[in-house]
Design a protein around this motif. Structure first.
Motif, PDB file in Angstrom:
ATOM      1  N   HIS A   1       0.851  -1.176   0.000  1.00 10.46           N
ATOM      2  CA  HIS A   1       0.000   0.000   0.000  1.00 10.46           C
ATOM      3  C   HIS A   1       0.896   1.238   0.000  1.00 10.46           C
ATOM      4  O   HIS A   1       1.983   1.239   0.561  1.00 10.46           O
ATOM      5  CB  HIS A   1      -0.906   0.013   1.234  1.00 10.46           C
ATOM      6  N   GLY A   2       0.424   2.290  -0.634  1.00  9.61           N
ATOM      7  CA  GLY A   2       1.198   3.522  -0.688  1.00  9.61           C
ATOM      8  C   GLY A   2       1.446   3.935  -2.127  1.00  9.61           C
ATOM      9  O   GLY A   2       0.971   3.296  -3.068  1.00  9.61           O
ATOM     10  N   PRO A   3       2.175   5.030  -2.323  1.00 10.54           N
ATOM     11  CA  PRO A   3       2.466   5.521  -3.672  1.00 10.54           C
ATOM     12  C   PRO A   3       3.071   4.432  -4.551  1.00 10.54           C
ATOM     13  O   PRO A   3       3.992   3.722  -4.149  1.00 10.54           O
ATOM     14  CB  PRO A   3       3.467   6.658  -3.412  1.00 10.54           C
ATOM     15  N   VAL A   4       2.567   4.304  -5.773  1.00 14.07           N
ATOM     16  CA  VAL A   4       2.949   3.191  -6.643  1.00 14.07           C
ATOM     17  C   VAL A   4       4.253   3.458  -7.381  1.00 14.07           C
ATOM     18  O   VAL A   4       5.101   2.560  -7.494  1.00 14.07           O
ATOM     19  CB  VAL A   4       1.808   2.901  -7.654  1.00 14.07           C
ATOM     20  N   VAL A   5       4.436   4.676  -7.880  1.00  8.41           N
ATOM     21  CA  VAL A   5       5.596   4.951  -8.744  1.00  8.41           C
ATOM     22  C   VAL A   5       6.927   4.637  -8.066  1.00  8.41           C
ATOM     23  O   VAL A   5       7.786   3.968  -8.668  1.00  8.41           O
ATOM     24  CB  VAL A   5       5.569   6.411  -9.254  1.00  8.41           C
TER      25      VAL A   5
ATOM     26  N   LEU B   1       7.435   4.711   4.775  1.00 10.35           N
ATOM     27  CA  LEU B   1       7.646   3.324   4.361  1.00 10.35           C
ATOM     28  C   LEU B   1       7.641   3.191   2.838  1.00 10.35           C
ATOM     29  O   LEU B   1       8.380   2.375   2.275  1.00 10.35           O
ATOM     30  CB  LEU B   1       6.577   2.419   4.971  1.00 10.35           C
ATOM     31  N   ALA B   2       6.819   3.990   2.165  1.00  4.00           N
ATOM     32  CA  ALA B   2       6.789   3.947   0.703  1.00  4.00           C
ATOM     33  C   ALA B   2       8.106   4.422   0.114  1.00  4.00           C
ATOM     34  O   ALA B   2       8.569   3.915  -0.912  1.00  4.00           O
ATOM     35  CB  ALA B   2       5.634   4.807   0.177  1.00  4.00           C
ATOM     36  N   ALA B   3       8.728   5.408   0.775  1.00  5.00           N
ATOM     37  CA  ALA B   3       9.996   5.955   0.282  1.00  5.00           C
ATOM     38  C   ALA B   3      11.193   5.125   0.748  1.00  5.00           C
ATOM     39  O   ALA B   3      12.308   5.319   0.237  1.00  5.00           O
ATOM     40  CB  ALA B   3      10.148   7.401   0.763  1.00  5.00           C
TER      41      ALA B   3
END
Length: 227
Positions: free
Chosen positions: A6-10, A164-166
């Motif tokens: 979950h989170g930003p996809v790119v 966490l996404a980064a």
């Protein structure tokens, strides 16, 4: 192949493709599968693949040839300074994002931290210090775990999800920094100051210590990129 969270996809797509390039799944000069096929393989939209490819091309890893496709870039000559410049430019971006996330996380954590949390952070900081000067990946992992714990203590789920996404890109960029950059400043004192501020519940001091930590590296990177 890794799985998307979950989170930003790119950023996640970029990291997955970067890892496949690192493993030499495609040889230098080889054409990548087209955008539609990559999107199907990764289970994402074509626009996410397109943006991830653009970022990797900017970093010199891919060569986008309009009308022909996307190819793995040929490795630069060892003497070339282009790769170092690209690495520093990405490091600058990563630290700017870190600053935005971690300053607010430190402020919130100072208001919500408990005594048992301080002991856990103190152990994490000891682990970071023990690994300083050792294997780059082990040091970076210990450092990021200390900072992740603080973001978690902010109590803000969105801040934590963004961090966490980064994290995969952040980890990779910092390992590259430790491996390749010389004369990196020792920001151990800023980390100790941050822990002290959290223990006192002093939000302003926690913000100041976080800024000192990140800006010390940022100023050096900005100067190197500007040269």
């Amino acid at each position: 192949m890794g799985e998307l969270r979950h989170g930003p996809v790119v950023p996640q797509v970029e990291n997955l493709l970067r890892e496949r390039l690192r493993r030499k799944e495609w040889a230098p000069g080889e054409r990548l599968p087209n955008e539609v096929r990559l999107a199907e393989e990764l289970g994402v939209g074509r626009s996410s693949v397109r943006e991830a490819v653009r970022l990797l091309a900017r970093d010199g890893l891919l060569d986008v040839r309009h009308g022909a496709g996307t190819f793995v870039a040929e490795p630069p000559a060892e003497s070339s300074g282009v790769q170092q410049l690209l690495r520093r430019a990405r490091l600058l971006e990563v630290y700017e994002v870190r600053r935005a996330l971690e300053v607010e996380a430190a402020r919130l954590a100072a208001q919500r931290v408990r005594p048992e949390d301080i002991e856990r952070l103190r152990a994490g900081l000891r682990n970071r210090q023990q690994r300083r000067g050792g294997a780059p990946a082990a040091f970076v992992d210990a450092d990021l775990e200390f900072h992740r714990a603080i973001v978690e203590l902010s109590g803000n789920a969105l801040l934590l999800n963004l961090f966490l996404a980064a994290l995969p890109l952040l980890r990779e960029t910092l390992i590259e920094m430790v491996r390749h950059e010389t004369g990196l400043p020792d920001v151990s004192c800023a980390h100790a100051d941050l822990l002290d501020a959290l223990e006192r519940g002093d939000a302003a001091a926690a913000v100041e210590a976080t800024v000192d930590n990140l800006e010390t590296v940022l100023s050096g990177v900005r100067a190197a990129v500007a040269q």
